[in-house]
Design an enzyme around this catalytic site. Structure first.
Site, PDB file in Angstrom:
ATOM      1  CB  ILE A 137      -0.973  -0.017   1.202  1.00 43.65           C
ATOM      2  CG1 ILE A 137      -1.966   1.158   1.146  1.00 43.65           C
ATOM      3  CG2 ILE A 137      -0.238  -0.059   2.520  1.00 43.65           C
ATOM      4  CD1 ILE A 137      -3.110   1.043   2.154  1.00 43.65           C
ATOM      5  CB  CYS A 138       1.032   4.157   0.831  1.00 42.12           C
ATOM      6  SG  CYS A 138       1.582   5.874   1.006  1.00 42.12           S
TER       7      CYS A 138
END
Length: 203
Positions: free
Chosen positions: A104-105
């Protein structure tokens, strides 16, 4: 918990975005998974939010065969240095072994630099963020909340609930209307979804 169920490993490192994986790890733990943290070494790390975490094991000790999933949260270090590149290389090792990875991210940028998004559907913060890595997978970018392609899950920084949903789907923690209800409750604050979850928990 099933004695044959392998732990889920959460990568932890300085500047990790501690809010991005909370839904995922909390509900995996409730479903019976052991959550183990893995750091660059065994020394304590500190999150963006100031939380100190003492890793359960060092990255070099982690083997795909001993894990159900490797979770890679975002962190400032993904974009400011090469310090976290070993985690991207470990993700390659996991995927080559058929063990799932969820990023994620900023971790998606780390995977892009490692070449792991060149031939897989994926998402991230925004397309030009990943394009800045120089990777060759731009045509496989999907502008949506979270994407699963085979054993790889990716999501942007504003989608921790969708990220968790994809992990639960991949591991079979929740399915069908229960998975949908979990997402509607935590993403949309849909009170009607709570009744669905309560009914499933009682059955």
């Amino acid at each position: 918990m099933s004695s044959t169920r392998k732990p889920v490993h959460l990568a932890v490192y300085d500047t990790l975005a501690d809010w991005e994986t909370g839904h995922t790890t909390a509900y995996l733990a409730r479903a019976g998974y052991e959550i183990r943290t893995v750091g660059p070494g065994r020394e304590a790390v500190r999150s963006i939010g100031g939380l100190q975490v003492l890793p359960d094991l060092a990255l070099e000790e982690l083997s795909p065969g001993d894990s159900s999933l490797l979770i890679l949260p975002g962190a400032d270090l993904w974009d400011t240095s090469d310090d976290l590149a070993p985690f991207a290389r470990k993700a390659r090792e996991f995927l080559d072994a058929g063990t799932p990875v969820a990023a994620i991210c900023g971790a998606t940028a780390g995977l892009a630099r490692e070449g792991l998004l060149d031939d897989r559907d994926h998402t991230g913060a925004v397309s030009f963020y990943l394009a800045a890595t120089g990777y060759r997978g731009g045509e496989r970018y999907v502008d949506t909340d979270a994407v699963t392609d085979g054993k790889l899950i990716t999501a942007g920084p504003t989608e921790p609930v969708a990220f968790a949903r994809e992990v639960f789907r991949l591991l079979g923690v929740y399915e069908g209307e229960v998975l949908d209800a979990w997402y509607r409750l935590f993403h949309d604050s849909d009170a009607e979804a709570y009744a669905v979850l309560q009914k499933a928990a009682a059955s």
